[in-house]
Enzyme design. Structure first.
Site, mmCIF file in Angstrom:
data_model
loop_
_atom_site.group_PDB
_atom_site.id
_atom_site.type_symbol
_atom_site.label_atom_id
_atom_site.label_comp_id
_atom_site.label_asym_id
_atom_site.label_seq_id
_atom_site.Cartn_x
_atom_site.Cartn_y
_atom_site.Cartn_z
ATOM 1 C CG ASP A 28 -2.090 0.959 1.071
ATOM 2 O OD1 ASP A 28 -2.372 1.395 -0.062
ATOM 3 O OD2 ASP A 28 -2.720 1.288 2.091
ATOM 4 C CG HIS A 45 -0.552 2.056 -9.191
ATOM 5 N ND1 HIS A 45 -0.682 1.758 -7.855
ATOM 6 C CD2 HIS A 45 -1.676 2.734 -9.540
ATOM 7 C CE1 HIS A 45 -1.847 2.247 -7.421
ATOM 8 N NE2 HIS A 45 -2.462 2.848 -8.425
ATOM 9 C CG LEU A 139 9.357 -17.192 -3.976
ATOM 10 C CD1 LEU A 139 9.295 -17.148 -2.451
ATOM 11 C CD2 LEU A 139 9.759 -15.806 -4.487
HETATM 12 C C1 IPE Z 1 -5.439 -2.762 -0.254
HETATM 13 O O1 IPE Z 1 -5.080 -1.417 -0.408
HETATM 14 C C2 IPE Z 1 -5.408 -3.472 -1.568
HETATM 15 C C3 IPE Z 1 -4.115 -3.586 -2.233
HETATM 16 C C4 IPE Z 1 -2.956 -3.210 -1.768
HETATM 17 C C5 IPE Z 1 -4.163 -4.244 -3.489
HETATM 18 P P1 IPE Z 1 -6.167 -0.270 -0.481
HETATM 19 O O2 IPE Z 1 -5.400 0.996 -0.564
HETATM 20 O O3 IPE Z 1 -7.145 -0.542 -1.555
HETATM 21 O O4 IPE Z 1 -6.878 -0.423 0.935
HETATM 22 P P2 IPE Z 1 -7.897 0.561 1.691
HETATM 23 O O5 IPE Z 1 -9.012 0.867 0.754
HETATM 24 O O6 IPE Z 1 -7.129 1.798 2.039
HETATM 25 O O7 IPE Z 1 -8.307 -0.202 2.890
HETATM 26 C C1 IPE Z 2 -1.681 0.247 -3.263
HETATM 27 O O1 IPE Z 2 -1.411 1.596 -3.314
HETATM 28 C C2 IPE Z 2 -1.828 -0.369 -4.626
HETATM 29 C C3 IPE Z 2 -3.192 -0.778 -4.973
HETATM 30 C C4 IPE Z 2 -4.228 -0.713 -4.197
HETATM 31 C C5 IPE Z 2 -3.362 -1.302 -6.290
HETATM 32 P P1 IPE Z 2 -2.582 2.672 -3.300
HETATM 33 O O2 IPE Z 2 -2.950 2.970 -4.707
HETATM 34 O O3 IPE Z 2 -3.683 2.205 -2.445
HETATM 35 O O4 IPE Z 2 -1.836 3.900 -2.668
HETATM 36 P P2 IPE Z 2 -2.446 4.928 -1.616
HETATM 37 O O5 IPE Z 2 -2.917 4.113 -0.462
HETATM 38 O O6 IPE Z 2 -3.547 5.652 -2.289
HETATM 39 O O7 IPE Z 2 -1.276 5.798 -1.291
HETATM 40 MG MG MG Z 3 -4.111 2.459 -0.478
#
Ligand code: IPE
Ligand code: IPE
Ligand code: MG
Length: 259
Positions: A28, A45, A139
């Protein structure tokens, strides 16, 4: 259905080793990483993929057997259409580009999640990549895509009911575990979430029953081998009791020393 059976943390006491056998990560913070640099969220990303490469390599070097990465949750469809398509494209491109390298490094790829909503071309590439790397043993890299822990459990129970309509007594924990999408792996020993949030966000609900949790404020694109080592170090300092008392653990290790 199950390929192999592993100790269930609620029914047996799993072996605890110094290096976690299975690490599961919520990657995240990509969006925030990009925003801090006045870049579009999707740039985060793209950059996050580099952390994936670094962490996969580090896991191989440290002897981790299973690495599960949350790439796209069943709730991530709620994001703006542009971001969703970027993520799908990135996934497809990464598979196309990286599978030969994964295979060369003896890494087996598995993808878990509800594939029914994916572009058929993406599904084809996923299946092809899984088949190509199926025999690798160094792995297992498991990517959770359009994955949701509730979906997984509901799907497992529905499958059991479809395959055994005559059953009226319900299903056991072991039967449900074997019908889950990650029945090929032992339960994660260590769960890591980057990006500072302290929640599961519908990741592996069933499998995290006795997993050790580690949260870090590091944003995923900044997470590297050193950061992974810090998480493993923290894991090593935990006492995994699985319901028992601390004294019982001391007794057990004394018995093992004398055996
Ligand atoms: C969780 O992250 C999903 C992934 C990392 C793929 P999110 O950024 O979507 O989670 P929430 O919405 O903040 O809980
Ligand atoms: C996690 O990073 C990746 C996915 C959920 C695909 P985010 O896109 O949720 O990044 P933040 O949380 O908005 O910084
Ligand atoms: Mg996020």
């Amino acid at each position: 259905m199950a390929e192999r059976k592993y100790a269930s943390s609620t029914r047996d006491i799993p072996e605890v080793s110094a290096v976690p056998r299975h690490i599961a990560i919520i990657m995240d913070g990509n969006g925030r990483w990009a925003r801090k640099r006045y870049m579009p969220r999707v740039a985060g990303h793209a950059r996050g993929l580099e952390s994936v490469r670094a962490v996969v390599k580090a896991c191989v070097e440290r002897g981790v057997e299973y690495l599960t990465l949350f790439a796209f949750s069943s709730e991530n469809w709620r994001r703006p259409q542009d971001e969703v398509s970027f993520l799908m494209q990135l996934f497809m491109k990464a598979l196309r580009k990286e599978v030969a390298r994964l295979d060369h490094n003896e890494i087996r790829l598995r993808v878990i999640g509800d594939m029914t909503r994916f572009d058929p071309e993406l599904v084809r590439i996923i299946r092809e990549s899984e088949e190509k790397t199926a025999g690798n043993t160094k792995l297992t890299l498991c990517i959770a895509a359009n994955y949701g822990g509730r979906w997984d459990i509901a799907n497992a129970v529905s499958e059991l009911m479809r395959s055994q309509p005559e059953r009226r007594d319900g299903f056991s924990e072991d039967e449900i575990a074997d019908a889950l999408s990650m029945s090929f792996a032992p339960e994660p020993d260590l769960f890591i979430r980057t990006g500072g949030e302290k929640r599961i966000s519908n990741f592996l609900l069933w499998q995290l029953a006795y997993t050790e949790f580690y949260f870090t404020d590091a944003l995923w694109p900044d997470f590297d081998a050193d950061a992974l080592d810090q998480a493993i170090e923290s894991y090593r300092s935990r006492e995994r009791r699985f319901g028992r008392t601390s004294d019982q653990l001391v007794e057990r290790s004394a018995q093992e020393r004398h055996a």
